[in-house]
Design an enzyme around this catalytic site. Sequence first.
Site, PDB file in Angstrom:
ATOM      1  N   SER A  73      31.797  21.745  43.762  1.00  0.00           N
ATOM      2  CA  SER A  73      32.177  22.824  42.850  1.00  0.00           C
ATOM      3  C   SER A  73      31.350  22.736  41.559  1.00  0.00           C
ATOM      4  O   SER A  73      30.130  22.833  41.597  1.00  0.00           O
ATOM      5  CB  SER A  73      33.679  22.766  42.593  1.00  0.00           C
ATOM      6  OG  SER A  73      34.139  23.930  41.977  1.00  0.00           O
ATOM      7  N   ASP A 127      34.819  30.918  50.822  1.00  0.00           N
ATOM      8  CA  ASP A 127      35.173  30.152  49.623  1.00  0.00           C
ATOM      9  C   ASP A 127      35.569  31.127  48.515  1.00  0.00           C
ATOM     10  O   ASP A 127      34.777  31.985  48.115  1.00  0.00           O
ATOM     11  CB  ASP A 127      33.981  29.304  49.167  1.00  0.00           C
ATOM     12  CG  ASP A 127      34.359  28.285  48.090  1.00  0.00           C
ATOM     13  OD1 ASP A 127      35.148  28.619  47.198  1.00  0.00           O
ATOM     14  OD2 ASP A 127      33.838  27.157  48.158  1.00  0.00           O
ATOM     15  N   HIS A 133      38.048  26.286  49.540  1.00  0.00           N
ATOM     16  CA  HIS A 133      37.080  25.902  48.514  1.00  0.00           C
ATOM     17  C   HIS A 133      36.545  24.517  48.810  1.00  0.00           C
ATOM     18  O   HIS A 133      37.217  23.502  48.615  1.00  0.00           O
ATOM     19  CB  HIS A 133      37.735  25.927  47.132  1.00  0.00           C
ATOM     20  CG  HIS A 133      36.831  25.505  46.026  1.00  0.00           C
ATOM     21  ND1 HIS A 133      35.520  25.923  45.922  1.00  0.00           N
ATOM     22  CD2 HIS A 133      37.037  24.673  44.957  1.00  0.00           C
ATOM     23  CE1 HIS A 133      34.963  25.394  44.840  1.00  0.00           C
ATOM     24  NE2 HIS A 133      35.858  24.633  44.249  1.00  0.00           N
TER      25      HIS A 133
END
Length: 412
Positions: free
Chosen positions: A124, A349, A376
Amino acid sequence: MTNPGGPGFSGTSFAVTLADLWADGPITLNFDIVGFDPRGVGSSVPSIDCYDDEQREADAPLLSLTSGSEEWDSSRAADFVAGCAERTGGAEALSHLSTRDVARDMDVLREVLGDDQLTFAGASYGTRIGAVYADMYPERVRAMVLDGGIDPTADKRERRLQQFSGFQRAFEEMATFCSTQADCPLGDEPNKAVDRFQQIVRALDENPAPTTDGRELNTIKAIDGAMFSLYGEEVWPLVLEGLAAAEAGSGDELMFLRDAYQQRQAGTYSNALEANAAIDCMDEERSTPEEETSLKREVYEIAPFLDPGHEVATIDVCTAWPADPEPAVIESGAIEGLADTLVISVLGDPTTPHEGAVQLSETLGGSLLTVEGNQHGTLLETNECIVNAVENQLVHRGVPDPGTTCSLAPGT
């Protein structure tokens, strides 16, 4: 070296998680797993602290990319920044929190650890750290796995719109799933799910749903709880149960999900979201009130399930920050002199949409592994296809063949 994302999440605890996941495998046989808490995060000193727990319990506003439903004026922004400075160690401490500062710290750590080149796994926001490091020190990169990639070339507006379009897609996927279930709180017509969602959550401002611990679930809290559940389809049933419960007068279910996002435990909070706000203030270009209000309206257009139903007027709280930003944007075009890297991206995602990972891969001149699914990130998955690709990059600096895909479907 590893980073779990955020910005604001602890890298030291993430390293323990990865070491357990990779135990007795080729990665731990070849490497020590090193985590660190970036500037202002977790156990770093000074640690970013903008509100005390009492203020957090009273719903002090935070800059987060969840609902985006909070609005700011100059007085509220000044109070927020003053609180951050007072509790963190002064304006100077707030002036050195950018991702480029973190990349410089990582290079110091690399040298202290005795490595000529960096081997890195980031998830991320950790992909932004990795990309910035690669941009600043391309020749010092040995291998990188960047999971849930953020578009490194996008400015603030582009990043926000990419992200909220991903959340809208995830909401629509959840609504479609819900329509096949008995007693779906969003109804059996997915094209009407936005209206049903707004009907449920907007009603909570006038009639908050009580919780068993004496708190009340209002609109913003309900949206935060619902947004947290869009990060992975395995959580969809929980938010649907929460919406049904909220409509029936119970706030416990959605409040539980919101508490998980806020990292609340028995009335105490981690500083993750406060660090998130502070780091973003040093990473992103500033907006005029007109630009910030326009962006907020665009967000509601692209993610209509979040539309609060009232006129929007806000400012960029970061304009009150005591230092100019050091943007984490990288110019488009492949970085020269960089070893082949691996970007992993889930097609569904919600928070780091696939198109951003494609751009990240192109900017790094690296390889892209596409994963079919709705969640995610994948770095904590035990999926054999994904694990093999991660091990191959980190240990052997290998990459999958172009066009390779993995699937998160059961049994794959």
